[in-house]
Design a protein around this motif. Structure first.
Motif, PDB file in Angstrom:
ATOM      1  N   ARG A 281      43.196  44.809  36.524  1.00 51.83           N
ATOM      2  CA  ARG A 281      42.963  43.364  36.662  1.00 51.83           C
ATOM      3  C   ARG A 281      43.661  42.690  35.495  1.00 51.83           C
ATOM      4  N   LEU A 282      44.989  42.812  35.494  1.00 52.52           N
ATOM      5  CA  LEU A 282      45.721  42.507  34.263  1.00 52.52           C
ATOM      6  C   LEU A 282      45.808  41.026  33.911  1.00 52.52           C
ATOM      7  N   ASN A 283      45.389  40.166  34.832  1.00 49.64           N
ATOM      8  CA  ASN A 283      45.401  38.734  34.499  1.00 49.64           C
ATOM      9  C   ASN A 283      44.095  38.274  33.858  1.00 49.64           C
ATOM     10  N   GLU A 284      43.177  39.236  33.656  1.00 48.72           N
ATOM     11  CA  GLU A 284      41.848  38.838  33.184  1.00 48.72           C
ATOM     12  C   GLU A 284      41.511  39.465  31.845  1.00 48.72           C
ATOM     13  N   GLU A 306      46.621  30.255  32.212  1.00 50.93           N
ATOM     14  CA  GLU A 306      46.948  28.893  31.751  1.00 50.93           C
ATOM     15  C   GLU A 306      48.316  28.924  31.058  1.00 50.93           C
ATOM     16  N   LEU A 307      49.044  27.839  31.178  1.00 53.12           N
ATOM     17  CA  LEU A 307      50.430  27.834  30.708  1.00 53.12           C
ATOM     18  C   LEU A 307      50.550  27.997  29.199  1.00 53.12           C
ATOM     19  N   ALA A 308      49.450  27.743  28.490  1.00 59.02           N
ATOM     20  CA  ALA A 308      49.513  27.843  27.036  1.00 59.02           C
ATOM     21  C   ALA A 308      49.517  29.296  26.545  1.00 59.02           C
ATOM     22  N   HIS A 309      49.136  30.240  27.405  1.00 59.92           N
ATOM     23  CA  HIS A 309      49.110  31.640  26.977  1.00 59.92           C
ATOM     24  C   HIS A 309      50.537  32.173  26.852  1.00 59.92           C
ATOM     25  N   PRO A 310      50.701  33.255  26.090  1.00 60.11           N
ATOM     26  CA  PRO A 310      52.044  33.786  25.899  1.00 60.11           C
ATOM     27  C   PRO A 310      52.753  34.022  27.231  1.00 60.11           C
ATOM     28  N   GLY A 313      54.109  29.874  30.400  1.00 56.55           N
ATOM     29  CA  GLY A 313      54.785  28.600  30.623  1.00 56.55           C
ATOM     30  C   GLY A 313      56.010  28.734  31.524  1.00 56.55           C
ATOM     31  N   ALA A 314      56.574  29.957  31.562  1.00 58.07           N
ATOM     32  CA  ALA A 314      57.796  30.148  32.353  1.00 58.07           C
ATOM     33  C   ALA A 314      57.509  30.452  33.811  1.00 58.07           C
ATOM     34  N   TRP A 315      56.249  30.744  34.149  1.00 57.05           N
ATOM     35  CA  TRP A 315      55.969  31.222  35.497  1.00 57.05           C
ATOM     36  C   TRP A 315      55.364  30.145  36.380  1.00 57.05           C
ATOM     37  N   TRP A 316      54.231  30.449  36.984  1.00 59.56           N
ATOM     38  CA  TRP A 316      53.727  29.638  38.083  1.00 59.56           C
ATOM     39  C   TRP A 316      52.566  28.748  37.631  1.00 59.56           C
ATOM     40  N   PRO A 317      52.104  27.850  38.465  1.00 59.69           N
ATOM     41  CA  PRO A 317      50.921  27.070  38.091  1.00 59.69           C
ATOM     42  C   PRO A 317      49.737  28.013  37.830  1.00 59.69           C
ATOM     43  N   PRO A 318      48.765  27.598  36.995  1.00 64.66           N
ATOM     44  CA  PRO A 318      47.626  28.460  36.671  1.00 64.66           C
ATOM     45  C   PRO A 318      46.999  29.073  37.931  1.00 64.66           C
ATOM     46  N   HIS A 320      48.230  31.551  39.648  1.00 59.18           N
ATOM     47  CA  HIS A 320      49.225  32.269  40.441  1.00 59.18           C
ATOM     48  C   HIS A 320      49.626  33.487  39.620  1.00 59.18           C
ATOM     49  N   VAL A 321      48.931  34.599  39.873  1.00 59.71           N
ATOM     50  CA  VAL A 321      48.851  35.715  38.932  1.00 59.71           C
ATOM     51  C   VAL A 321      50.153  36.511  38.770  1.00 59.71           C
ATOM     52  N   LEU A 322      50.235  37.183  37.622  1.00 60.46           N
ATOM     53  CA  LEU A 322      51.393  38.028  37.323  1.00 60.46           C
ATOM     54  C   LEU A 322      51.079  39.494  37.614  1.00 60.46           C
ATOM     55  N   GLY A 323      52.125  40.347  37.563  1.00 62.69           N
ATOM     56  CA  GLY A 323      51.955  41.779  37.835  1.00 62.69           C
ATOM     57  C   GLY A 323      52.554  42.650  36.741  1.00 62.69           C
ATOM     58  N   TRP A 324      52.532  43.957  36.973  1.00 64.89           N
ATOM     59  CA  TRP A 324      53.014  44.950  36.007  1.00 64.89           C
ATOM     60  C   TRP A 324      54.473  44.697  35.644  1.00 64.89           C
ATOM     61  N   ASP A 325      55.283  44.354  36.654  1.00 68.47           N
ATOM     62  CA  ASP A 325      56.716  44.167  36.416  1.00 68.47           C
ATOM     63  C   ASP A 325      57.016  43.011  35.457  1.00 68.47           C
TER      64      ASP A 325
END
Ligand code: SOE
Length: 383
Positions: A281-284, A306-310, A313-318, A320-325
């Protein structure tokens, strides 16, 4: 500025890196571009095939060609561990920026030789970085912040676990990862290296002593031709670590844990609160601070998008989760920026040597028993 990257090795790490080099400049609108220009491997035909599949225009069966090629700016090492020092040291000496997969070397001596080469190269503006990609998970960036800004107070307990199951079947095929001469150690080096690095990254304080045990459950496995080959590394390892500041850490790694595909879990309890992270659950990030009164206390689940996290800011609106890649894209971004600005970037080769010092000490402890000091390298790890 556009850097030409030569990748050595064509396993799945090389695939992840190729995608990351291509995506990072665009995702982060970097003023520096990257182009994966060549692929090197041991077998000419297989390397050519892999290059074609990845859309890489050139291939060779001799990595020395990449180092000799003046048009190549970056050498990206995605090979078995025993070749890391052999490739990285001349590459750095020849002015190539180097990204090297983890663990950095076969043992502390190799890792220190690499760290010295990186130090010399740094004086000439040449960058060296180890591929501990989990440093680039935004939720772990938040964990680092909460450990360092006092939110959870002084760290007392660390529980770090990295479990996989691709060797749970006793007939799972033999590979270089099961050979001490090529891999250095087994789960300890492959998975434990990530944990040792992450604990260092998040807390900023190195382990000073370790005590461990290691076991090989399956002593032989069939290779591709069906011939049984000996397994000369640990299948699983547990160890405890402590620093001089009253913290006790426990680590567990295995590649034989049924059902655990790629579970990296890190929990830290400080004297004012706790954190818990799970790569599944890498977004949490779970955070507990006892500040809501007994009836409402509990772990809070922070969705770290949130866009303020490392990096976010370059990705999606809050949400919209990221993955391993994405961790590899973030790694490529930090590397490219460091090259452009000609400044060191973590994890440095000195950080990689620290990880190796811990691995070596755990191996000694597993063999001979007792608490063992983590050998001080004379290269301070930056964390
Ligand atoms: C295999 O165990 C492996 O690919 C590791 O070598 C990587 O470092 C880890 O991120 C995923 O699993």
């Amino acid at each position: 500025m556009r850097l030409r990257v030569g990748i050595v090795g064509h396993g799945f790490m090389a695939r992840a890196h190729t995608q990351a080099w291509r995506l990072a400049p665009q995702a982060f609108s970097l003023p520096v571009g990257a182009e994966v220009a060549a692929l090197a491997g041991r077998d000419r035909d297989r390397t050519k095939e892999a290059a074609a599949a990845l859309g890489i225009p050139a291939s060779t069966d001799d990595w020395r060609e990449l180092i000799a090629d003046s048009s190549i700016g970056v050498v990206d090492i995605c090979t078995p561990v025993d070749s890391h020092a052999e490739i990285a040291i001349p590459a750095l000496a020849n002015g190539k920026h180097v990204l090297c997969e983890k663990p950095m070397g076969l043992d502390l001596a190799a890792a220190e030789a690499m760290a010295r080469a990186a130090d010399d190269a740094a004086a000439r503006g040449v960058i060296a970085m180890v591929g501990f990609n989990y440093r680039r998970v935004p939720a772990l960036g938040l964990a680092r912040r909460l450990c360092r800004d006092g939110t959870i107070g002084h760290p007392r307990h660390v529980r770090a676990r990295y479990l996989q199951d691709w060797l749970a079947d006793a007939n799972a095929p033999w590979s270089w990862r099961l050979d001490a001469a090529q891999a250095g150690a087994g789960a300890l080096a492959d998975l434990g290296s990530h944990l040792i690095d992450l604990v260092h990254f998040v807390l900023g304080s190195p382990l000073e002593q370790v005590s461990g045990q290691a076991l090989t459950f399956v002593g032989e496995r069939p290779d591709a031709s069906g011939t049984l080959r000996p397994v000369t590394v640990d299948d699983a390892c547990t160890f405890a670590g402590r620093n001089g500041a009253g913290m006790l850490a426990t680590f567990e790694v295995s590649r034989l844990a049924h059902g655990r595909k790629n579970q990296l879990a890190l929990e830290i309890d400080g004297d004012r609160g706790s954190l818990a992270f799970d790569l599944e659950r890498l977004n949490e990030l779970m955070v507990h601070t006892p500040d809501h009164g007994d009836d409402l206390n509990g772990f809070r689940r922070i969705l770290v998008t949130e866009l303020a996290h490392p990096y976010l800011g370059a990705w999606w609106p809050p949400g919209h989760v990221l993955g391993w890649d994405h961790t590899f894209v973030h790694q490529a971004r930090d590397f490219l920026e460091a090259v452009r600005e000609r400044r060191p970037v973590h994890p440095t080769f000195a950080d990689g040597a620290y990880v190796q010092a811990v691995i070596d000490a755990v191996q000694v402890s597993a063999r001979e028993g007792g608490w063992r000091p983590v050998d001080e390298t004379d290269l301070p790890a930056a964390a």
